[in-house]
Design a protein around this motif. Structure first.
Motif, PDB file in Angstrom:
ATOM      1  N   LYS A 200       0.849  -1.187   0.000  1.00  0.00           N
ATOM      2  CA  LYS A 200       0.000   0.000   0.000  1.00  0.00           C
ATOM      3  C   LYS A 200       0.883   1.234   0.000  1.00  0.00           C
ATOM      4  O   LYS A 200       1.708   1.400   0.887  1.00  0.00           O
ATOM      5  CB  LYS A 200      -0.915   0.017   1.233  1.00  0.00           C
ATOM      6  CG  LYS A 200      -1.845   1.231   1.274  1.00  0.00           C
ATOM      7  CD  LYS A 200      -2.760   1.191   2.490  1.00  0.00           C
ATOM      8  CE  LYS A 200      -3.693   2.389   2.520  1.00  0.00           C
ATOM      9  NZ  LYS A 200      -4.593   2.350   3.706  1.00  0.00           N
ATOM     10  N   CYS A 201       0.719   2.068  -1.005  1.00  0.00           N
ATOM     11  CA  CYS A 201       1.535   3.276  -1.135  1.00  0.00           C
ATOM     12  C   CYS A 201       0.674   4.513  -0.925  1.00  0.00           C
ATOM     13  O   CYS A 201      -0.485   4.548  -1.344  1.00  0.00           O
ATOM     14  CB  CYS A 201       2.166   3.345  -2.523  1.00  0.00           C
ATOM     15  SG  CYS A 201       3.261   1.963  -2.912  1.00  0.00           S
ATOM     16  N   GLN A 202       1.251   5.518  -0.295  1.00  0.00           N
ATOM     17  CA  GLN A 202       0.530   6.765  -0.064  1.00  0.00           C
ATOM     18  C   GLN A 202       1.432   7.959  -0.371  1.00  0.00           C
ATOM     19  O   GLN A 202       2.645   7.872  -0.261  1.00  0.00           O
ATOM     20  CB  GLN A 202       0.059   6.857   1.391  1.00  0.00           C
ATOM     21  CG  GLN A 202      -0.867   5.743   1.824  1.00  0.00           C
ATOM     22  CD  GLN A 202      -1.325   5.926   3.255  1.00  0.00           C
ATOM     23  OE1 GLN A 202      -1.724   7.024   3.655  1.00  0.00           O
ATOM     24  NE2 GLN A 202      -1.272   4.869   4.043  1.00  0.00           N
ATOM     25  N   TRP A 203       0.795   9.046  -0.747  1.00  0.00           N
ATOM     26  CA  TRP A 203       1.523  10.297  -0.958  1.00  0.00           C
ATOM     27  C   TRP A 203       0.637  11.414  -0.414  1.00  0.00           C
ATOM     28  O   TRP A 203      -0.472  11.618  -0.892  1.00  0.00           O
ATOM     29  CB  TRP A 203       1.805  10.519  -2.454  1.00  0.00           C
ATOM     30  CG  TRP A 203       2.729  11.670  -2.719  1.00  0.00           C
ATOM     31  CD1 TRP A 203       2.540  12.983  -2.361  1.00  0.00           C
ATOM     32  CD2 TRP A 203       3.982  11.630  -3.382  1.00  0.00           C
ATOM     33  NE1 TRP A 203       3.589  13.759  -2.762  1.00  0.00           N
ATOM     34  CE2 TRP A 203       4.499  12.952  -3.394  1.00  0.00           C
ATOM     35  CE3 TRP A 203       4.735  10.617  -3.975  1.00  0.00           C
ATOM     36  CZ2 TRP A 203       5.708  13.284  -3.983  1.00  0.00           C
ATOM     37  CZ3 TRP A 203       5.940  10.943  -4.559  1.00  0.00           C
ATOM     38  CH2 TRP A 203       6.428  12.254  -4.566  1.00  0.00           C
ATOM     39  N   HIS A 204       1.118  12.122   0.587  1.00  0.00           N
ATOM     40  CA  HIS A 204       0.314  13.148   1.232  1.00  0.00           C
ATOM     41  C   HIS A 204       0.811  14.538   0.814  1.00  0.00           C
ATOM     42  O   HIS A 204       1.951  14.889   1.072  1.00  0.00           O
ATOM     43  CB  HIS A 204       0.374  12.996   2.749  1.00  0.00           C
ATOM     44  CG  HIS A 204      -0.129  11.674   3.228  1.00  0.00           C
ATOM     45  ND1 HIS A 204      -1.460  11.415   3.437  1.00  0.00           N
ATOM     46  CD2 HIS A 204       0.526  10.508   3.502  1.00  0.00           C
ATOM     47  CE1 HIS A 204      -1.616  10.168   3.841  1.00  0.00           C
ATOM     48  NE2 HIS A 204      -0.431   9.593   3.887  1.00  0.00           N
ATOM     49  N   ARG A 205      -0.054  15.265   0.174  1.00  0.00           N
ATOM     50  CA  ARG A 205       0.310  16.605  -0.258  1.00  0.00           C
ATOM     51  C   ARG A 205      -0.937  17.478  -0.273  1.00  0.00           C
ATOM     52  O   ARG A 205      -2.012  17.027  -0.665  1.00  0.00           O
ATOM     53  CB  ARG A 205       0.944  16.557  -1.652  1.00  0.00           C
ATOM     54  CG  ARG A 205       1.192  17.936  -2.236  1.00  0.00           C
ATOM     55  CD  ARG A 205       1.750  17.878  -3.647  1.00  0.00           C
ATOM     56  NE  ARG A 205       3.144  17.469  -3.648  1.00  0.00           N
ATOM     57  CZ  ARG A 205       3.894  17.413  -4.755  1.00  0.00           C
ATOM     58  NH1 ARG A 205       3.358  17.725  -5.921  1.00  0.00           N
ATOM     59  NH2 ARG A 205       5.157  17.046  -4.684  1.00  0.00           N
ATOM     60  N   ALA A 246       2.556   9.120  -8.633  1.00  0.00           N
ATOM     61  CA  ALA A 246       2.494   7.667  -8.408  1.00  0.00           C
ATOM     62  C   ALA A 246       3.592   6.914  -9.148  1.00  0.00           C
ATOM     63  O   ALA A 246       3.865   5.754  -8.828  1.00  0.00           O
ATOM     64  CB  ALA A 246       1.123   7.122  -8.818  1.00  0.00           C
ATOM     65  N   SER A 247       4.241   7.561 -10.119  1.00  0.00           N
ATOM     66  CA  SER A 247       5.360   6.898 -10.807  1.00  0.00           C
ATOM     67  C   SER A 247       6.434   6.498  -9.812  1.00  0.00           C
ATOM     68  O   SER A 247       7.079   5.449  -9.946  1.00  0.00           O
ATOM     69  CB  SER A 247       5.940   7.819 -11.885  1.00  0.00           C
ATOM     70  OG  SER A 247       6.317   9.068 -11.334  1.00  0.00           O
TER      71      SER A 247
END
Length: 261
Positions: A200-205, A246-247
């Motif tokens: 599970k990947c996340q990116w918070h911005r 997401a890359s």
């Protein structure tokens, strides 16, 4: 060969002159291929004379300017030129490149005039393919910011050209040079995490991609300049969140698991 980031890319160009480094090494998401005879001869001469790799940067906006400043700290690299067709960005690039670097608004003219050993491509996504291909045609090594190309077809053509030229080429996926991720990769390889069955990947911005346009909306130049500065908001220039952010996540999973999505 692992993607080692900007420092590793410069180091790779010098190391490629060693006989044991001339074989093609299978890259992961990025291609870093051993140099051709032209490259090995060029780098052998440069190393023997104590000369740095002569690097040009195209695209000196926020990302390109950051890379320019980082390159300026690498002793084995010398920035000989910067290029951008937007004057305010070019001025910023000149400041970070140093007083000896030449400034160009025309990319082809820069390649022909300066004849750099290597080119950093830090322009909007839809231009990566053409600019990288031109650099390869001129015999340059290439550090191309992620994502490599706008389309899969372009990426395959570029990969084939890199292999045909036996060039040094790397995609700027920075997690490959992050010590935290490198250690995580070691833990996976050592079996410390057991069998990986899900990631599970996340990116918070919390910020906007929209940039201010330095002219009034009523100005005749506004529409073109707005699209130029806010290229990430348009389908013909960008591929959206999956490509721009997401890359990185997809690359990490591919790297950690040795599996493709």
């Amino acid at each position: 060969m692992p993607n080692l980031g900007l420092f590793g890319w410069v180091k790779t160009m010098f190391e490629s002159i060693r006989p044991d480094r001339r074989e093609f090494l299978a890259g992961s998401a990025a291609l870093v291929l051993g140099g051709s005879k032209t490259w090995t001869d060029k780098l052998a001469k440069a190393e023997a004379q104590g000369e740095p790799v002569r690097v040009a940067v195209v695209g000196t906006g926020s990302r390109g300017s950051y890379l320019t400043r980082r390159l300026a700290t690498i002793e084995s690299a010398k920035i000989v030129a910067v290029c951008d067709n937007y004057p305010p960005h070019l001025e910023i690039g000149k400041e970070g490149a140093g007083e000896d670097a030449l400034a160009f608004s025309d990319y082809g003219r820069m390649l022909r005039s300066v004849k750099p050993d290597a080119v950093v491509v830090a322009t909007p996504l839809h231009t990566h393919f053409d600019l990288s291909m031109q650099a390869l045609e001129e015999g340059c090594a290439v550090f191309c910011e992620k994502t490599m190309c706008y389309s899969s077809d372009q990426a395959r053509k570029l990969e084939n050209e890199v292999r045909r030229k036996k060039a040094v080429f790397q995609v700027g996926l920075q997690r490959r040079s992050n010590a935290v991720y490198t250690r995580a990769k070691e833990l996976v390889d050592e079996g410390m995490l057991g069998e990986i069955t899900s990631v599970k990947c996340q990116w918070h911005r919390n910020g906007s991609w929209r940039r201010a346009v330095p002219v009034e909306p009523t100005d005749a130049s506004f529409p073109a300049l707005e699209r130029k500065l806010n290229w990430r908001l348009y389908d013909e220039y960008s591929r959206g969140l999956m490509t721009e952010l997401a890359s990185h996540q997809l690359d990490v999973v591919t790297w950690m698991t040795a599996l493709y999505p």
